[in-house]
Design a protein around this motif. Sequence first.
Motif, short mmCIF file in Angstrom:
data_model
loop_
_atom_site.label_atom_id
_atom_site.label_comp_id
_atom_site.label_asym_id
_atom_site.label_seq_id
_atom_site.Cartn_x
_atom_site.Cartn_y
_atom_site.Cartn_z
N UNK A 1 15.09 -40.37 38.79
CA UNK A 1 15.68 -39.69 39.95
C UNK A 1 17.06 -40.25 40.27
N UNK A 2 17.20 -41.57 40.20
CA UNK A 2 18.51 -42.19 40.45
C UNK A 2 19.51 -41.74 39.39
N UNK A 3 19.09 -41.75 38.13
CA UNK A 3 20.00 -41.34 37.04
C UNK A 3 20.44 -39.89 37.20
N UNK A 4 19.50 -39.00 37.55
CA UNK A 4 19.89 -37.59 37.71
C UNK A 4 20.78 -37.41 38.93
N UNK A 5 20.58 -38.21 39.97
CA UNK A 5 21.44 -38.13 41.14
C UNK A 5 22.84 -38.63 40.82
N UNK A 6 22.94 -39.71 40.05
CA UNK A 6 24.25 -40.22 39.63
C UNK A 6 24.97 -39.17 38.81
N UNK A 7 24.25 -38.51 37.91
CA UNK A 7 24.86 -37.42 37.13
C UNK A 7 25.29 -36.27 38.04
N UNK A 8 24.51 -35.99 39.07
CA UNK A 8 24.87 -34.95 40.04
C UNK A 8 26.12 -35.31 40.82
N UNK A 9 26.26 -36.59 41.18
CA UNK A 9 27.47 -37.05 41.86
C UNK A 9 28.68 -36.85 40.96
N UNK A 10 28.52 -37.21 39.68
CA UNK A 10 29.62 -37.03 38.73
C UNK A 10 30.01 -35.56 38.62
N UNK A 11 29.02 -34.69 38.54
CA UNK A 11 29.29 -33.26 38.45
C UNK A 11 30.00 -32.76 39.71
N UNK A 12 29.54 -33.23 40.88
CA UNK A 12 30.16 -32.81 42.14
C UNK A 12 31.61 -33.26 42.22
N UNK A 13 31.87 -34.49 41.83
CA UNK A 13 33.24 -35.01 41.88
C UNK A 13 34.12 -34.25 40.89
N UNK A 14 33.57 -33.92 39.72
CA UNK A 14 34.35 -33.20 38.70
C UNK A 14 34.77 -31.81 39.16
N UNK A 15 34.08 -31.26 40.15
CA UNK A 15 34.43 -29.93 40.67
C UNK A 15 35.39 -29.98 41.85
N UNK A 16 35.78 -31.17 42.26
CA UNK A 16 36.74 -31.31 43.36
C UNK A 16 38.16 -31.14 42.84
N UNK A 17 39.12 -30.87 43.71
CA UNK A 17 40.53 -30.80 43.28
C UNK A 17 40.97 -32.13 42.66
N UNK A 18 41.92 -32.06 41.75
CA UNK A 18 42.37 -33.26 41.03
C UNK A 18 42.86 -34.37 41.96
N UNK A 19 43.53 -34.01 43.03
CA UNK A 19 44.03 -35.02 43.97
C UNK A 19 42.86 -35.77 44.62
N UNK A 20 41.80 -35.05 44.96
CA UNK A 20 40.63 -35.68 45.56
C UNK A 20 39.90 -36.52 44.51
N UNK A 21 39.83 -36.02 43.29
CA UNK A 21 39.22 -36.80 42.21
C UNK A 21 39.95 -38.13 42.02
N UNK A 22 41.26 -38.11 42.15
CA UNK A 22 42.06 -39.33 42.03
C UNK A 22 41.70 -40.31 43.13
#
Length: 173
Positions: A69-90
């Motif tokens: 569950x922790x691993x899938x949540x970490x992957x979900x966080x990564x996916x969520x961040x990857x969908x943010x604007x580049x400036x926010x990702x930075x």
Amino acid sequence: METKRRSFLKAGALGALVLAAGGGIYRAVHTPQPQRFVLDGEARAALGAIVPAVLAGALPADPAARSAAVASTVDGVHKAISNLPLAVQKEVQDLFGLLALAPARRLLTGVSNGWEQADPQQVSAFLQDWRLHRFALLRTAYSALHDLALGAWYAQPASWAAIGYPGPMKELS
């Protein structure tokens, strides 16, 4: 040949001006393009320690299920961040860079041995400290970590039953 104090100060001031002008020219010519967020090893380890602290009562009790569950949540966080604007990702990348840097991690979070060996109570304490901190920047960082972890957790269909969410409505054909 004797160097006088006044000529030494003039040379130092001139050198500082030359360095400042060179830095300004370099930044004007080489404007860095924002890069996509990369969840590297240390950032992944930080999230692996932060997610259980944020989701303390929601995670499964079974160690294997909890780890998954922790691993899938970490992957979900990564996916969520990857969908943010580049400036926010930075900005998020900068936050994880700060959490990965050992001196900053020790000073700002109190986690001294690295994220993989972090004590859950220590992680919870640092999150609570950031949540109530007098500096708005740390409160904002806490909110980002908290909201990303909760958003990634509750975006998973496996967690919906715990909150009574039946899932998205199905279209009638």
